[in-house]
Design a protein around this motif. Sequence first.
Motif, PDB file in Angstrom:
ATOM      1  N   TYR A   1     -39.081  72.829  77.138  1.00 43.18           N
ATOM      2  CA  TYR A   1     -39.429  74.247  76.973  1.00 43.18           C
ATOM      3  C   TYR A   1     -39.478  74.654  75.507  1.00 43.18           C
ATOM      4  O   TYR A   1     -40.188  75.609  75.145  1.00 43.18           O
ATOM      5  N   GLN A   2     -38.734  73.974  74.651  1.00 40.95           N
ATOM      6  CA  GLN A   2     -38.792  74.320  73.232  1.00 40.95           C
ATOM      7  C   GLN A   2     -40.203  74.126  72.692  1.00 40.95           C
ATOM      8  O   GLN A   2     -40.732  74.973  71.968  1.00 40.95           O
ATOM      9  N   ASP A   3     -40.816  73.006  73.066  1.00 44.40           N
ATOM     10  CA  ASP A   3     -42.193  72.752  72.655  1.00 44.40           C
ATOM     11  C   ASP A   3     -43.148  73.758  73.300  1.00 44.40           C
ATOM     12  O   ASP A   3     -44.106  74.222  72.666  1.00 44.40           O
ATOM     13  N   LEU A   4     -42.906  74.077  74.569  1.00 46.97           N
ATOM     14  CA  LEU A   4     -43.781  75.014  75.277  1.00 46.97           C
ATOM     15  C   LEU A   4     -43.739  76.401  74.654  1.00 46.97           C
ATOM     16  O   LEU A   4     -44.781  77.062  74.492  1.00 46.97           O
TER      17      LEU A   4
ATOM     18  N   GLU B   1     -37.850  83.643  79.617  1.00 45.90           N
ATOM     19  CA  GLU B   1     -39.034  83.159  78.907  1.00 45.90           C
ATOM     20  C   GLU B   1     -39.176  81.643  79.038  1.00 45.90           C
ATOM     21  O   GLU B   1     -40.272  81.113  79.199  1.00 45.90           O
ATOM     22  N   ALA B   2     -38.043  80.943  78.974  1.00 48.44           N
ATOM     23  CA  ALA B   2     -38.091  79.485  79.077  1.00 48.44           C
ATOM     24  C   ALA B   2     -38.573  79.047  80.455  1.00 48.44           C
ATOM     25  O   ALA B   2     -39.452  78.175  80.578  1.00 48.44           O
ATOM     26  N   ILE B   3     -38.023  79.638  81.501  1.00 49.83           N
ATOM     27  CA  ILE B   3     -38.402  79.248  82.860  1.00 49.83           C
ATOM     28  C   ILE B   3     -39.864  79.594  83.139  1.00 49.83           C
ATOM     29  O   ILE B   3     -40.592  78.804  83.764  1.00 49.83           O
ATOM     30  N   ALA B   4     -40.317  80.745  82.655  1.00 47.19           N
ATOM     31  CA  ALA B   4     -41.726  81.117  82.844  1.00 47.19           C
ATOM     32  C   ALA B   4     -42.646  80.100  82.181  1.00 47.19           C
ATOM     33  O   ALA B   4     -43.673  79.691  82.748  1.00 47.19           O
ATOM     34  N   ALA B   5     -42.291  79.664  80.987  1.00 49.14           N
ATOM     35  CA  ALA B   5     -43.113  78.672  80.277  1.00 49.14           C
ATOM     36  C   ALA B   5     -43.099  77.331  81.009  1.00 49.14           C
ATOM     37  O   ALA B   5     -44.126  76.651  81.112  1.00 49.14           O
ATOM     38  N   ILE B   6     -41.946  76.948  81.529  1.00 50.88           N
ATOM     39  CA  ILE B   6     -41.835  75.682  82.263  1.00 50.88           C
ATOM     40  C   ILE B   6     -42.721  75.703  83.511  1.00 50.88           C
ATOM     41  O   ILE B   6     -43.483  74.760  83.768  1.00 50.88           O
ATOM     42  N   LEU B   7     -42.626  76.770  84.282  1.00 52.09           N
ATOM     43  CA  LEU B   7     -43.360  76.830  85.543  1.00 52.09           C
ATOM     44  C   LEU B   7     -44.865  76.971  85.333  1.00 52.09           C
ATOM     45  O   LEU B   7     -45.652  76.648  86.231  1.00 52.09           O
ATOM     46  N   ALA B   8     -45.263  77.437  84.150  1.00 51.90           N
ATOM     47  CA  ALA B   8     -46.691  77.528  83.832  1.00 51.90           C
ATOM     48  C   ALA B   8     -47.247  76.200  83.329  1.00 51.90           C
ATOM     49  O   ALA B   8     -48.462  76.067  83.137  1.00 51.90           O
TER      50      ALA B   8
ATOM     51  N   PHE C   1     -37.970  57.824  82.521  1.00 48.83           N
ATOM     52  CA  PHE C   1     -37.032  58.675  81.786  1.00 48.83           C
ATOM     53  C   PHE C   1     -37.752  59.336  80.617  1.00 48.83           C
ATOM     54  O   PHE C   1     -38.408  58.672  79.814  1.00 48.83           O
ATOM     55  N   SER C   2     -37.629  60.651  80.531  1.00 49.17           N
ATOM     56  CA  SER C   2     -38.166  61.389  79.391  1.00 49.17           C
ATOM     57  C   SER C   2     -37.294  62.622  79.185  1.00 49.17           C
ATOM     58  O   SER C   2     -37.355  63.584  79.958  1.00 49.17           O
ATOM     59  N   TYR C   3     -36.470  62.565  78.152  1.00 52.57           N
ATOM     60  CA  TYR C   3     -35.467  63.606  77.908  1.00 52.57           C
ATOM     61  C   TYR C   3     -36.132  64.959  77.684  1.00 52.57           C
ATOM     62  O   TYR C   3     -37.012  65.094  76.831  1.00 52.57           O
ATOM     63  N   SER C   4     -35.713  65.956  78.448  1.00 52.58           N
ATOM     64  CA  SER C   4     -36.296  67.288  78.333  1.00 52.58           C
ATOM     65  C   SER C   4     -35.251  68.347  78.643  1.00 52.58           C
ATOM     66  O   SER C   4     -34.630  68.335  79.715  1.00 52.58           O
TER      67      SER C   4
END
Length: 362
Positions: free
Chosen positions: A142-145, A161-168, A179-182
Amino acid sequence: MASLCAAFGAVIVVALPGVVDPRAHAAGDDREKRSAAVLQELVPSADGPGCAAAVGRRGDVVWEAGKGKADLVTGRAITSKTVFDMASNSKQFTADAVLLLVGRHRLALNDPLSDFLDNPPAWTRNVTLGDLMRHTSGIPDYQDLLEAKGIKLTDPAGQKEAIAAILASQPEGPPGTRFSYSNSNYVLLAHVVEKVTGTPFPTFLQQEFFTPLHLRMTLAPAVDVPGKAKSYDEKDGSFTLNSSPWKQYGDGSIQTTPGEMVRWADNYRTGRIGGTALLTGVTEGAVSVGDVLRQRGIEDGRYGAGILLLPDNSLVHRGDWEQFHSTFKVSPDRNTAVTVVCNVDSPDNFRAANQLLDIWTK
Protein backbone atom coordinates in the motif's frame (compact mmCIF):
# COMPACT_ATOMS: atom_id res chain seq x y z
CA MET A 1 6.77 -1.46 7.99
CA ALA A 2 9.11 -1.28 4.96
CA SER A 3 10.67 -4.27 3.26
CA LEU A 4 11.85 -7.49 4.85
CA CYS A 5 15.53 -6.82 4.09
CA ALA A 6 15.48 -3.08 4.81
CA ALA A 7 12.63 -4.26 7.05
CA PHE A 8 14.55 -9.51 9.72
CA GLY A 9 20.88 -30.78 27.32
CA ALA A 10 20.53 -28.03 29.93
CA VAL A 11 19.25 -28.09 33.47
CA ILE A 12 15.81 -26.50 33.53
CA VAL A 13 15.25 -23.87 36.20
CA VAL A 14 11.81 -22.30 36.50
CA ALA A 15 12.13 -18.63 37.38
CA LEU A 16 9.37 -16.68 39.08
CA PRO A 17 7.92 -13.86 36.99
CA GLY A 18 10.03 -10.74 37.24
CA VAL A 19 12.87 -12.52 39.01
CA VAL A 20 16.15 -12.76 37.11
CA ASP A 21 17.60 -16.25 36.89
CA PRO A 22 20.71 -16.03 39.11
CA ARG A 23 22.61 -18.17 36.62
CA ALA A 24 22.23 -15.36 34.08
CA HIS A 25 25.03 -13.56 35.88
CA ALA A 26 27.13 -16.66 36.46
CA ALA A 27 29.60 -15.26 33.97
CA GLY A 28 29.44 -12.07 35.99
CA ASP A 29 30.59 -8.84 34.43
CA ASP A 30 32.07 -10.68 31.45
CA ARG A 31 28.76 -11.01 29.60
CA GLU A 32 27.75 -7.49 30.54
CA LYS A 33 31.10 -6.09 29.39
CA ARG A 34 30.98 -8.00 26.14
CA SER A 35 27.41 -6.82 25.56
CA ALA A 36 28.40 -3.23 26.28
CA ALA A 37 31.20 -3.61 23.74
CA VAL A 38 28.68 -4.66 21.09
CA LEU A 39 26.64 -1.52 21.78
CA GLN A 40 29.80 0.60 21.77
CA GLU A 41 30.70 -0.76 18.32
CA LEU A 42 27.19 -0.05 17.08
CA VAL A 43 27.11 3.48 18.55
CA PRO A 44 30.69 4.81 18.81
CA SER A 45 29.59 8.31 19.88
CA ALA A 46 26.93 9.32 22.37
CA ASP A 47 26.56 12.77 20.80
CA GLY A 48 24.13 11.81 18.02
CA PRO A 49 21.15 9.46 17.66
CA GLY A 50 21.85 5.91 18.72
CA CYS A 51 20.46 2.55 19.77
CA ALA A 52 19.11 0.55 22.69
CA ALA A 53 19.34 -3.19 23.20
CA ALA A 54 18.05 -5.84 25.59
CA VAL A 55 18.53 -9.53 26.26
CA GLY A 56 15.85 -11.69 27.85
CA ARG A 57 16.18 -15.12 29.41
CA ARG A 58 12.97 -17.11 29.97
CA GLY A 59 10.95 -13.93 30.32
CA ASP A 60 13.37 -11.93 32.47
CA VAL A 61 15.53 -9.07 31.24
CA VAL A 62 19.13 -10.04 32.04
CA TRP A 63 20.85 -7.13 30.27
CA GLU A 64 19.72 -3.87 28.71
CA ALA A 65 21.35 -0.58 27.82
CA GLY A 66 21.14 2.40 25.51
CA LYS A 67 23.57 4.87 24.00
CA GLY A 68 23.14 8.06 22.01
CA LYS A 69 20.47 10.72 21.98
CA ALA A 70 16.73 10.12 21.94
CA ASP A 71 16.11 13.82 21.22
CA LEU A 72 18.81 16.07 19.79
CA VAL A 73 16.94 19.26 20.68
CA THR A 74 16.56 18.54 24.38
CA GLY A 75 19.66 16.36 24.69
CA ARG A 76 17.61 13.54 26.22
CA ALA A 77 19.70 10.37 26.25
CA ILE A 78 18.67 6.93 25.03
CA THR A 79 18.33 4.61 28.02
CA SER A 80 16.86 1.17 28.57
CA LYS A 81 13.51 2.92 29.20
CA THR A 82 13.41 4.82 25.91
CA VAL A 83 10.42 3.93 23.73
CA PHE A 84 10.82 3.23 20.00
CA ASP A 85 8.52 2.43 17.11
CA MET A 86 9.13 -1.29 16.49
CA ALA A 87 7.89 -0.96 12.90
CA SER A 88 7.47 -4.35 11.19
CA ASN A 89 8.33 -6.20 14.38
CA SER A 90 4.70 -5.38 15.16
CA LYS A 91 3.53 -7.90 12.54
CA GLN A 92 3.98 -10.83 14.90
CA PHE A 93 1.25 -9.43 17.17
CA THR A 94 -1.14 -9.10 14.24
CA ALA A 95 -0.47 -12.66 13.11
CA ASP A 96 -0.87 -13.96 16.64
CA ALA A 97 -4.16 -12.09 16.99
CA VAL A 98 -5.39 -14.00 13.94
CA LEU A 99 -4.12 -17.28 15.39
CA LEU A 100 -5.99 -16.57 18.63
CA LEU A 101 -9.21 -16.22 16.64
CA VAL A 102 -8.41 -19.40 14.72
CA GLY A 103 -8.03 -21.21 18.05
CA ARG A 104 -11.43 -19.88 19.11
CA HIS A 105 -12.98 -21.04 15.84
CA ARG A 106 -13.91 -17.49 14.88
CA LEU A 107 -12.13 -17.81 11.54
CA ALA A 108 -9.78 -20.13 9.61
CA LEU A 109 -6.61 -19.47 7.67
CA ASN A 110 -8.20 -20.88 4.52
CA ASP A 111 -11.08 -18.40 4.72
CA PRO A 112 -11.14 -16.07 1.69
CA LEU A 113 -10.48 -12.39 2.28
CA SER A 114 -13.81 -11.62 0.58
CA ASP A 115 -15.66 -13.02 3.62
CA PHE A 116 -14.54 -10.02 5.67
CA LEU A 117 -15.23 -7.19 3.21
CA ASP A 118 -18.51 -5.36 2.62
CA ASN A 119 -18.08 -4.93 -1.13
CA PRO A 120 -15.31 -7.34 -2.06
CA PRO A 121 -13.57 -7.11 -5.44
CA ALA A 122 -13.72 -10.42 -7.29
CA TRP A 123 -10.01 -11.14 -6.82
CA THR A 124 -10.37 -11.19 -3.00
CA ARG A 125 -12.23 -14.52 -3.29
CA ASN A 126 -8.93 -16.14 -4.29
CA VAL A 127 -6.83 -14.69 -1.45
CA THR A 128 -6.92 -16.53 1.88
CA LEU A 129 -6.04 -15.23 5.32
CA GLY A 130 -3.10 -17.63 5.27
CA ASP A 131 -1.88 -15.98 2.07
CA LEU A 132 -1.99 -12.62 3.83
CA MET A 133 -0.19 -13.90 6.94
CA ARG A 134 2.65 -15.53 4.97
CA HIS A 135 2.96 -12.81 2.29
CA THR A 136 1.89 -15.04 -0.58
CA SER A 137 -1.15 -12.98 -1.61
CA GLY A 138 0.60 -11.13 -4.44
CA ILE A 139 -1.05 -7.90 -3.29
CA PRO A 140 1.17 -4.84 -3.91
CA ASP A 141 2.40 -2.78 -0.98
CA TYR A 142 0.00 0.00 0.00
CA GLN A 143 2.91 2.38 0.51
CA ASP A 144 3.71 2.14 -3.19
CA LEU A 145 0.02 2.38 -4.09
CA LEU A 146 -0.52 5.55 -2.06
CA GLU A 147 2.63 7.19 -3.36
CA ALA A 148 1.54 6.34 -6.93
CA LYS A 149 -1.63 8.34 -6.19
CA GLY A 150 0.46 11.31 -5.14
CA ILE A 151 0.10 10.76 -1.38
CA LYS A 152 3.55 11.33 0.07
CA LEU A 153 4.92 10.08 3.37
CA THR A 154 4.62 13.66 4.62
CA ASP A 155 0.88 13.79 3.77
CA PRO A 156 -1.86 12.54 6.11
CA ALA A 157 -3.07 9.01 5.33
CA GLY A 158 -4.62 6.33 7.50
CA GLN A 159 -6.12 2.86 7.52
CA LYS A 160 -9.11 3.87 5.39
CA GLU A 161 -6.96 5.31 2.61
CA ALA A 162 -4.62 2.31 2.64
CA ILE A 163 -7.41 -0.27 2.41
CA ALA A 164 -9.17 1.67 -0.36
CA ALA A 165 -5.94 1.74 -2.39
CA ILE A 166 -5.36 -1.97 -1.80
CA LEU A 167 -8.84 -3.00 -2.89
CA ALA A 168 -8.59 -0.83 -6.01
CA SER A 169 -5.44 -2.74 -7.02
CA GLN A 170 -4.89 -6.30 -8.24
CA PRO A 171 -2.56 -9.07 -7.07
CA GLU A 172 0.67 -9.07 -9.08
CA GLY A 173 0.59 -12.86 -9.44
CA PRO A 174 -1.57 -15.88 -8.58
CA PRO A 175 -2.21 -15.93 -4.81
CA GLY A 176 -0.56 -18.70 -2.83
CA THR A 177 2.30 -19.31 -5.26
CA ARG A 178 5.16 -16.97 -4.30
CA PHE A 179 6.49 -15.09 -1.27
CA SER A 180 6.41 -11.33 -1.80
CA TYR A 181 6.65 -9.16 1.30
CA SER A 182 3.88 -6.56 1.40
CA ASN A 183 2.66 -4.37 4.25
CA SER A 184 -0.81 -4.49 2.68
CA ASN A 185 -1.25 -8.05 3.95
CA TYR A 186 -1.04 -7.04 7.57
CA VAL A 187 -3.19 -3.92 7.26
CA LEU A 188 -5.86 -6.24 5.87
CA LEU A 189 -5.37 -8.77 8.70
CA ALA A 190 -5.92 -6.02 11.28
CA HIS A 191 -9.15 -5.15 9.44
CA VAL A 192 -10.21 -8.81 9.59
CA VAL A 193 -9.66 -8.92 13.37
CA GLU A 194 -11.77 -5.81 13.79
CA LYS A 195 -14.51 -7.19 11.54
CA VAL A 196 -14.69 -10.49 13.43
CA THR A 197 -14.47 -9.11 16.97
CA GLY A 198 -16.14 -5.71 16.63
CA THR A 199 -13.24 -4.33 18.66
CA PRO A 200 -10.72 -1.69 17.54
CA PHE A 201 -7.49 -3.47 16.75
CA PRO A 202 -5.32 -1.52 19.26
CA THR A 203 -7.85 -2.37 21.98
CA PHE A 204 -7.85 -6.05 21.02
CA LEU A 205 -4.05 -6.24 21.34
CA GLN A 206 -4.20 -4.47 24.69
CA GLN A 207 -6.85 -6.80 26.07
CA GLU A 208 -5.51 -10.05 24.67
CA PHE A 209 -1.72 -9.61 24.85
CA PHE A 210 -0.36 -6.51 26.55
CA THR A 211 -2.48 -6.49 29.72
CA PRO A 212 -2.43 -10.27 30.47
CA LEU A 213 1.36 -10.38 29.96
CA HIS A 214 1.93 -7.12 31.87
CA LEU A 215 3.70 -5.60 28.89
CA ARG A 216 4.27 -1.86 28.68
CA MET A 217 3.33 -1.61 25.01
CA THR A 218 0.84 0.33 22.95
CA LEU A 219 -0.27 0.32 19.33
CA ALA A 220 -0.23 4.00 18.42
CA PRO A 221 0.71 5.07 14.87
CA ALA A 222 2.18 8.55 14.42
CA VAL A 223 1.95 9.38 18.12
CA ASP A 224 4.67 10.78 20.37
CA VAL A 225 4.01 8.50 23.33
CA PRO A 226 5.76 9.42 26.61
CA GLY A 227 9.46 8.63 26.59
CA LYS A 228 9.64 7.97 22.86
CA ALA A 229 12.79 8.68 20.85
CA LYS A 230 12.76 10.94 17.81
CA SER A 231 13.76 9.51 14.45
CA TYR A 232 16.58 11.09 12.41
CA ASP A 233 17.99 11.07 8.90
CA GLU A 234 21.75 11.45 8.68
CA LYS A 235 23.72 13.07 5.87
CA ASP A 236 27.38 14.03 6.06
CA GLY A 237 27.29 14.07 9.85
CA SER A 238 24.19 16.27 10.09
CA PHE A 239 20.83 15.05 11.41
CA THR A 240 17.31 16.05 10.41
CA LEU A 241 14.04 14.87 11.97
CA ASN A 242 12.23 12.10 10.09
CA SER A 243 8.53 11.88 10.91
CA SER A 244 5.47 10.77 8.95
CA PRO A 245 1.79 11.43 9.78
CA TRP A 246 0.70 8.10 8.21
CA LYS A 247 -1.52 6.17 10.65
CA GLN A 248 -1.84 2.65 9.29
CA TYR A 249 -1.64 -0.28 11.68
CA GLY A 250 -1.40 -4.04 11.64
CA ASP A 251 1.86 -3.81 9.73
CA GLY A 252 3.64 -1.68 12.33
CA SER A 253 3.33 1.00 15.02
CA ILE A 254 3.89 -0.94 18.27
CA GLN A 255 5.56 1.53 20.63
CA THR A 256 7.71 0.00 23.37
CA THR A 257 11.23 -0.64 24.65
CA PRO A 258 13.66 -3.44 23.73
CA GLY A 259 13.25 -4.83 27.24
CA GLU A 260 9.52 -5.25 26.82
CA MET A 261 10.05 -6.97 23.46
CA VAL A 262 12.32 -9.61 24.97
CA ARG A 263 9.81 -10.15 27.77
CA TRP A 264 7.12 -10.68 25.12
CA ALA A 265 9.38 -13.19 23.36
CA ASP A 266 8.90 -15.68 26.18
CA ASN A 267 5.39 -16.36 24.89
CA TYR A 268 7.10 -18.27 22.07
CA ARG A 269 8.38 -20.64 24.77
CA THR A 270 5.42 -20.80 27.16
CA GLY A 271 2.39 -20.26 24.95
CA ARG A 272 0.86 -18.47 27.91
CA ILE A 273 -1.30 -16.57 25.44
CA GLY A 274 -2.75 -18.84 22.78
CA GLY A 275 -1.42 -22.14 24.11
CA THR A 276 -0.13 -24.98 21.96
CA ALA A 277 -2.35 -24.02 19.04
CA LEU A 278 -0.70 -20.62 18.75
CA LEU A 279 2.81 -22.02 19.15
CA THR A 280 2.12 -24.53 16.40
CA GLY A 281 0.54 -21.90 14.19
CA VAL A 282 3.56 -19.59 14.42
CA THR A 283 5.66 -21.84 12.19
CA GLU A 284 3.17 -24.28 10.66
CA GLY A 285 2.96 -23.79 6.90
CA ALA A 286 5.86 -21.33 6.85
CA VAL A 287 6.91 -20.56 3.27
CA SER A 288 10.39 -20.13 1.82
CA VAL A 289 11.39 -16.52 1.23
CA GLY A 290 13.79 -17.60 -1.52
CA ASP A 291 16.77 -15.34 -2.15
CA VAL A 292 15.53 -12.47 0.02
CA LEU A 293 17.91 -13.19 2.93
CA ARG A 294 20.94 -14.53 1.07
CA GLN A 295 22.78 -11.23 1.42
CA ARG A 296 22.80 -11.96 5.16
CA GLY A 297 24.12 -15.47 4.69
CA ILE A 298 20.77 -17.13 5.34
CA GLU A 299 20.05 -19.82 2.77
CA ASP A 300 16.47 -20.81 3.51
CA GLY A 301 14.50 -18.53 5.77
CA ARG A 302 10.81 -19.41 6.00
CA TYR A 303 8.05 -16.92 6.80
CA GLY A 304 5.37 -18.00 9.25
CA ALA A 305 3.05 -15.97 11.44
CA GLY A 306 4.62 -12.52 11.30
CA ILE A 307 8.05 -13.98 11.98
CA LEU A 308 10.86 -15.70 10.08
CA LEU A 309 11.91 -19.23 10.97
CA LEU A 310 15.62 -19.76 10.21
CA PRO A 311 17.28 -23.11 9.42
CA ASP A 312 18.67 -23.36 12.96
CA ASN A 313 15.08 -23.02 14.34
CA SER A 314 15.63 -19.48 15.62
CA LEU A 315 13.00 -16.79 15.03
CA VAL A 316 13.85 -13.36 13.64
CA HIS A 317 12.30 -10.24 12.16
CA ARG A 318 13.41 -6.78 11.10
CA GLY A 319 11.50 -3.53 11.38
CA ASP A 320 12.16 -0.29 9.47
CA TRP A 321 9.94 2.79 9.53
CA GLU A 322 10.92 6.43 9.36
CA GLN A 323 14.47 5.98 10.71
CA PHE A 324 13.55 3.49 13.40
CA HIS A 325 15.34 0.21 12.73
CA SER A 326 14.81 -2.86 14.91
CA THR A 327 15.94 -6.47 14.98
CA PHE A 328 14.16 -9.06 17.13
CA LYS A 329 15.54 -12.57 17.53
CA VAL A 330 14.66 -15.64 19.61
CA SER A 331 17.08 -18.54 20.15
CA PRO A 332 16.38 -22.02 18.72
CA ASP A 333 15.46 -23.37 22.18
CA ARG A 334 13.20 -20.29 22.78
CA ASN A 335 14.94 -19.57 26.10
CA THR A 336 16.78 -16.40 25.06
CA ALA A 337 15.71 -13.36 23.07
CA VAL A 338 17.36 -10.13 21.95
CA THR A 339 16.08 -6.85 20.57
CA VAL A 340 18.20 -4.05 19.12
CA VAL A 341 16.56 -0.83 17.93
CA CYS A 342 18.00 2.45 16.69
CA ASN A 343 16.60 5.91 15.88
CA VAL A 344 18.95 6.46 12.94
CA ASP A 345 20.14 4.18 10.15
CA SER A 346 22.67 1.96 11.95
CA PRO A 347 25.70 0.15 10.51
CA ASP A 348 24.13 -3.25 11.21
CA ASN A 349 21.79 -3.85 14.13
CA PHE A 350 21.09 -7.34 12.70
CA ARG A 351 24.73 -8.27 13.27
CA ALA A 352 24.63 -6.73 16.75
CA ALA A 353 21.57 -8.82 17.64
CA ASN A 354 23.37 -12.00 16.53
CA GLN A 355 26.43 -11.06 18.60
CA LEU A 356 24.33 -10.47 21.70
CA LEU A 357 22.49 -13.76 21.26
CA ASP A 358 25.82 -15.56 20.98
CA ILE A 359 27.10 -13.90 24.15
CA TRP A 360 24.10 -14.96 26.19
CA THR A 361 23.59 -18.47 24.83
CA LYS A 362 27.15 -19.79 24.71
